[in-house]
Write a protein that holds these residues in place. Structure first.
Motif, PDB file in Angstrom:
ATOM      1  N   ARG A   4     -58.169 -21.173  89.034  1.00 17.09           N
ATOM      2  CA  ARG A   4     -58.100 -22.147  90.567  1.00 17.09           C
ATOM      3  C   ARG A   4     -56.803 -22.658  90.836  1.00 17.09           C
ATOM      4  NH1 ARG A   4     -62.513 -26.683  90.473  1.00 17.09           N
ATOM      5  NH2 ARG A   4     -61.332 -27.230  88.481  1.00 17.09           N
ATOM      6  N   SER A   5     -55.922 -22.865  89.754  1.00  9.95           N
ATOM      7  CA  SER A   5     -54.617 -23.310  90.076  1.00  9.95           C
ATOM      8  C   SER A   5     -53.832 -22.371  90.453  1.00  9.95           C
ATOM      9  CB  SER A   5     -54.186 -23.880  88.537  1.00  9.95           C
ATOM     10  OG  SER A   5     -53.993 -22.994  87.632  1.00  9.95           O
ATOM     11  N   GLY A   6     -53.761 -20.947  89.933  1.00 14.42           N
ATOM     12  CA  GLY A   6     -53.118 -19.921  90.213  1.00 14.42           C
ATOM     13  C   GLY A   6     -53.217 -19.492  91.644  1.00 14.42           C
ATOM     14  N   ALA A   7     -54.740 -19.660  92.159  1.00 13.89           N
ATOM     15  CA  ALA A   7     -55.118 -19.066  93.454  1.00 13.89           C
ATOM     16  C   ALA A   7     -54.504 -20.120  94.243  1.00 13.89           C
ATOM     17  CB  ALA A   7     -56.669 -19.111  93.582  1.00 13.89           C
ATOM     18  N   ALA A   8     -54.588 -21.452  94.063  1.00 15.73           N
ATOM     19  CA  ALA A   8     -53.937 -22.619  94.811  1.00 15.73           C
ATOM     20  C   ALA A   8     -52.666 -22.361  94.982  1.00 15.73           C
ATOM     21  CB  ALA A   8     -54.326 -24.043  94.386  1.00 15.73           C
ATOM     22  N   LYS A   9     -51.743 -22.171  94.203  1.00 11.33           N
ATOM     23  CA  LYS A   9     -50.394 -22.039  94.178  1.00 11.33           C
ATOM     24  C   LYS A   9     -49.963 -20.811  95.118  1.00 11.33           C
ATOM     25  CE  LYS A   9     -49.347 -22.084  89.841  1.00 11.33           C
ATOM     26  NZ  LYS A   9     -48.318 -22.199  88.571  1.00 11.33           N
ATOM     27  N   ALA A  66     -52.096 -19.325  97.492  1.00 13.87           N
ATOM     28  CA  ALA A  66     -52.466 -19.791  98.804  1.00 13.87           C
ATOM     29  C   ALA A  66     -51.523 -20.660  99.467  1.00 13.87           C
ATOM     30  CB  ALA A  66     -53.852 -20.168  98.733  1.00 13.87           C
ATOM     31  N   GLY A  67     -51.069 -21.603  98.483  1.00 13.29           N
ATOM     32  CA  GLY A  67     -50.197 -22.618  99.292  1.00 13.29           C
ATOM     33  C   GLY A  67     -48.587 -21.985  99.574  1.00 13.29           C
ATOM     34  N   THR A  68     -48.220 -20.988  98.931  1.00  8.03           N
ATOM     35  CA  THR A  68     -47.082 -20.365  99.000  1.00  8.03           C
ATOM     36  C   THR A  68     -47.309 -19.471 100.472  1.00  8.03           C
ATOM     37  OG1 THR A  68     -46.409 -20.056  96.646  1.00  8.03           O
ATOM     38  CG2 THR A  68     -45.316 -18.847  98.390  1.00  8.03           C
ATOM     39  N   ALA A  69     -48.504 -18.880 100.693  1.00 11.88           N
ATOM     40  CA  ALA A  69     -48.696 -18.052 102.025  1.00 11.88           C
ATOM     41  C   ALA A  69     -48.904 -19.023 103.120  1.00 11.88           C
ATOM     42  CB  ALA A  69     -49.806 -17.136 102.028  1.00 11.88           C
ATOM     43  N   VAL A  70     -49.380 -20.378 102.991  1.00 14.89           N
ATOM     44  CA  VAL A  70     -49.450 -21.110 103.911  1.00 14.89           C
ATOM     45  C   VAL A  70     -48.571 -21.849 104.418  1.00 14.89           C
ATOM     46  CG1 VAL A  70     -50.904 -23.160 104.621  1.00 14.89           C
ATOM     47  CG2 VAL A  70     -51.949 -21.657 103.536  1.00 14.89           C
ATOM     48  N   GLY A  71     -47.602 -21.969 103.370  1.00 16.58           N
ATOM     49  CA  GLY A  71     -46.479 -23.238 103.849  1.00 16.58           C
ATOM     50  C   GLY A  71     -45.398 -21.949 104.392  1.00 16.58           C
ATOM     51  N   VAL A 126     -50.019 -26.234  96.804  1.00 18.69           N
ATOM     52  CA  VAL A 126     -48.989 -25.934  95.596  1.00 18.69           C
ATOM     53  C   VAL A 126     -49.068 -27.013  94.682  1.00 18.69           C
ATOM     54  CG1 VAL A 126     -46.570 -25.877  95.050  1.00 18.69           C
ATOM     55  CG2 VAL A 126     -47.690 -24.373  96.905  1.00 18.69           C
ATOM     56  N   LEU A 127     -49.020 -28.481  95.342  1.00 21.14           N
ATOM     57  CA  LEU A 127     -48.995 -29.482  94.285  1.00 21.14           C
ATOM     58  C   LEU A 127     -50.284 -29.759  93.516  1.00 21.14           C
ATOM     59  CD1 LEU A 127     -47.358 -32.148  96.209  1.00 21.14           C
ATOM     60  CD2 LEU A 127     -46.375 -30.792  94.609  1.00 21.14           C
ATOM     61  N   TRP A 128     -51.448 -29.241  94.224  1.00 18.81           N
ATOM     62  CA  TRP A 128     -52.736 -29.407  93.524  1.00 18.81           C
ATOM     63  C   TRP A 128     -52.727 -28.290  92.419  1.00 18.81           C
ATOM     64  CZ3 TRP A 128     -56.870 -26.258  92.618  1.00 18.81           C
ATOM     65  CH2 TRP A 128     -58.050 -26.737  92.044  1.00 18.81           C
ATOM     66  N   GLY A 129     -52.206 -27.013  92.594  1.00 17.20           N
ATOM     67  CA  GLY A 129     -51.996 -26.106  91.634  1.00 17.20           C
ATOM     68  C   GLY A 129     -51.340 -26.358  90.421  1.00 17.20           C
ATOM     69  N   GLY A 148     -46.810 -26.791 113.229  1.00 11.07           N
ATOM     70  CA  GLY A 148     -46.354 -26.162 111.875  1.00 11.07           C
ATOM     71  C   GLY A 148     -46.071 -27.228 110.946  1.00 11.07           C
ATOM     72  N   SER A 149     -45.725 -28.575 111.203  1.00 14.07           N
ATOM     73  CA  SER A 149     -45.656 -29.606 110.059  1.00 14.07           C
ATOM     74  C   SER A 149     -46.774 -29.773 109.508  1.00 14.07           C
ATOM     75  CB  SER A 149     -45.184 -30.749 110.615  1.00 14.07           C
ATOM     76  OG  SER A 149     -43.861 -30.460 111.286  1.00 14.07           O
ATOM     77  N   ALA A 150     -48.298 -29.833 110.160  1.00 15.78           N
ATOM     78  CA  ALA A 150     -49.568 -29.890 109.529  1.00 15.78           C
ATOM     79  C   ALA A 150     -49.878 -28.664 108.608  1.00 15.78           C
ATOM     80  CB  ALA A 150     -50.293 -30.132 110.563  1.00 15.78           C
ATOM     81  N   VAL A 151     -49.426 -27.467 109.054  1.00 18.56           N
ATOM     82  CA  VAL A 151     -49.812 -26.269 108.352  1.00 18.56           C
ATOM     83  C   VAL A 151     -48.898 -26.337 106.989  1.00 18.56           C
ATOM     84  CG1 VAL A 151     -49.579 -23.891 108.062  1.00 18.56           C
ATOM     85  CG2 VAL A 151     -50.243 -24.781 110.086  1.00 18.56           C
ATOM     86  N   VAL A 152     -47.509 -26.998 107.216  1.00 18.87           N
ATOM     87  CA  VAL A 152     -46.774 -26.797 105.737  1.00 18.87           C
ATOM     88  C   VAL A 152     -47.350 -28.206 104.795  1.00 18.87           C
ATOM     89  CG1 VAL A 152     -44.378 -27.910 105.228  1.00 18.87           C
ATOM     90  CG2 VAL A 152     -44.660 -26.274 107.229  1.00 18.87           C
ATOM     91  N   VAL A 153     -47.799 -29.307 105.390  1.00 20.16           N
ATOM     92  CA  VAL A 153     -48.533 -30.177 104.564  1.00 20.16           C
ATOM     93  C   VAL A 153     -49.794 -29.526 103.847  1.00 20.16           C
ATOM     94  CG1 VAL A 153     -49.775 -32.414 104.508  1.00 20.16           C
ATOM     95  CG2 VAL A 153     -47.585 -31.945 105.873  1.00 20.16           C
TER      96      VAL A 153
END
Length: 360
Positions: free
Chosen positions: A126-131, A133-138, A314-317, A303-308
């Motif tokens: 889950r942590s790896g998938a979150a990081k 996904a967070g990279t792609a979303v950011g 990423v932080l959760w991961g 864009g700012s909301a998506v970055v957050v």
């Protein structure tokens, strides 16, 4: 969970946002970008060098050629190149486009950390998938910030600055600016990776940061002397705002800011530290609207909301990564081998004594 790195990085974000506003006003007053960079690095070097000398003079390891090379490239990547490339990209594109590239730093850092094996990822976890996904979303949020303005939410409506800048500057200038901004993000990401290595080879934090600014000042001063034909009067701030901006940038952002980021890299790693970088633009937008009375567009909000969201993933991961201790085998509850040997020796001695008594 240790919240000190997160709180410290939020302070760094606010500091850099304030600096962006001050720098913008100083440039509007006619301050030259090369002068600002060189003076900023000089103030940072003068501020940190005495502190590093007295605080770490007993614990500082001996300087070697290998360490000096590491520090030289740390200065080149972390202070000289990032500022020069950012202002080059800002000159050839638009402010929104240039600022948005700052938000791609966590993605570059994550990918480079994987390439250099500083960061590991388990996509199945889950942590790896979150990081991931967070990279792609950011990255998606950064692209929204850069490419989509939308209607004006606050202030008078204006045209599409992105298209206007591209038409006015030409495709070649836009391409050069884009490449420079990609280099800016890559350079900063490489610095975060390099800093994690320097922390093990040259542990004194104040000394390594002071060396970085001394070397970067020499680098940028040499570039300025070779490329800029300016009189000595240009190197002196003309207004109180320009002088205050240089001092704040040198002591606050460059000095204390880099110390804080270096400490966070050592404590939580480069990906965690750079994950806070997108917040700089969000805080800067708030300062621009409330203090500088700049326009706020729908694209900036979306864009700012998506970055957050990407930042949170990423932080959760990172916070849910399995610790090293959890990967170690559980401690054995059996007696140590040395105790077993002692028991064997004692038993053997007892048997010999018993046999001796029977023999007697």
């Amino acid at each position: 969970m240790d919240w000190k790195p997160a709180v410290l990085m939020m302070a760094v974000v606010i500091m850099y946002a304030v600096l962006n506003a001050l720098t913008k006003m100083a440039f509007n007053e006619g301050m030259h970008t090369t002068v600002f960079i060189v003076l900023r690095l000089l103030v940072a070097a003068l501020f940190l060098s005495p502190i590093a000398y007295f605080k770490e003079r007993k614990s500082r390891p001996k300087q070697t050629m290998e360490i000096f090379i590491y520090l030289f490239f740390s200065a080149l990547l972390g202070a000289s190149l990032i500022q020069w490339l950012f202002f080059l990209g800002l000159r050839y594109t638009t402010a929104t486009f240039a600022s948005a590239f700052n938000n791609t730093t966590p993605m570059f850092t994550f990918l480079l950390a994987l390439a250099f094996k500083v960061e590991k990822i388990d996509v199945a976890s889950r942590s790896g998938a979150a990081k991931l996904a967070g990279t792609a979303v950011g990255l998606a949020g950064a692209m929204v910030l850069a490419l989509y303005h939308g209607p004006t939410l606050m202030g008078p409506p204006s045209g599409d600055h992105l298209a206007a800048a591209a038409t006015h500057g030409g495709a070649r200038r836009w391409a050069v600016g884009s490449v420079a901004l990609v280099g800016f993000s890559a350079s900063w990401s490489l610095w975060f990776i390099l800093q994690s290595k320097i922390g093990t080879k040259y542990p004194p934090l104040y000394s390594s940061t002071a060396w970085m600014f001394v070397l970067s000042f020499v680098q940028m001063a040499s570039v300025g002397a070779a490329t800029e034909k300016m009189s000595l009067q240009v190197w002196v701030p003309r207004t109180a705002l320009q002088a205050a901006t240089v001092v704040f940038a040198g002591i606050g952002s460059s000095g204390l800011g880099f110390l804080a980021m270096s400490w966070c890299v050592e404590r939580r790693g480069p990906v965690f530290t750079t994950a806070f970088m997108p917040l700089i633009q969000i805080v800067t937008a708030g300062i621009d609207v409330t203090v500088l009375h700049e326009q706020l567009h729908l694209g900036s909000v979306v864009g700012s909301a998506v970055v957050v969201v990407g930042l949170y993933l990423v932080l959760w991961g990172k916070s849910n990564e399995p610790s090293i201790d959890s990967k170690l085998p559980p401690p054995s509850h059996s007696k140590p081998e040395c105790d077993d040997i002692k028991e064997d020796v004692c038993c053997s001695t007892a048997l010999k004594e018993e046999k001796g008594e029977h023999g007697a």
